[in-house]
Write an enzyme that holds these catalytic residues in place. Sequence first.
Site, short mmCIF file in Angstrom:
data_model
loop_
_atom_site.label_atom_id
_atom_site.label_comp_id
_atom_site.label_asym_id
_atom_site.label_seq_id
_atom_site.Cartn_x
_atom_site.Cartn_y
_atom_site.Cartn_z
CE1 TYR A 29 -3.61 2.60 0.63
CE2 TYR A 29 -2.37 3.20 2.59
CZ TYR A 29 -3.38 3.45 1.69
OH TYR A 29 -4.17 4.58 1.84
CD GLU A 51 -8.16 7.38 5.47
OE1 GLU A 51 -8.02 7.22 6.70
OE2 GLU A 51 -7.24 7.14 4.65
CD1 TRP A 59 -3.84 1.82 5.84
CD2 TRP A 59 -5.92 2.55 6.09
NE1 TRP A 59 -4.41 1.90 4.58
CE2 TRP A 59 -5.70 2.33 4.71
CE3 TRP A 59 -7.18 3.01 6.50
CZ2 TRP A 59 -6.66 2.57 3.74
CZ3 TRP A 59 -8.15 3.24 5.54
CH2 TRP A 59 -7.90 3.02 4.18
#
Length: 201
Positions: A29, A51, A59
């Site tokens: 990522y 988010e 995350w």
Amino acid sequence: MSGVVREPDGIPRCPWGMESPQMADYRAYHDTEWGLPVHGDDALFERMSLEAFQSGLSWITILRRRPGFRAAFAGFRIPDVARFTDADAERLLADPGIIRNRAKIAATIGNAKIAAGLAPGELDDLIWSYAPDRIGRPVPRTVDEVLPVTPESTALAEDLKKRGFRFVGPTTAYAMMQACGLVNDHLADCHVRRAVDAAAG
């Protein structure tokens, strides 16, 4: 303070993108997505939604469930999600492929309804209008120099909230700005930073 890391493959990365068997998802990522410009109403709606789900969580938890989120939320196509009903919300609450948080699910569906009322491209234009000028912006050398909130993210959050969007506070807004390339917060010596700058033109 923490600057770039180089192990175990010797490539300099931001510390959170370091390579390890447990964090390979983060590495990919970091190297191929984070900070590169994202455009398109649906694509930005997806990032805004993810988010929001990340709030209070790591995350990596969201990243590893992204395929499940995409399947559950119709690929984050705004018109489709805007048509979700109470029955869809209950379905999502039983879906093990996502984070089953009632408030965040309701906010995502509600946000889609608001986004569906905007003209094509308007959400993209709105979000990108808060991108700060890159010229003269300090380049972080350590993670301590990367702020969690900026005046631009605060203004963006306020604008979105005025329009009725939920789960879009200043910190969440800035995380989206970082992820979608409105700012380049890769550290100065990170190998991805130059590619992000080039992609931003």
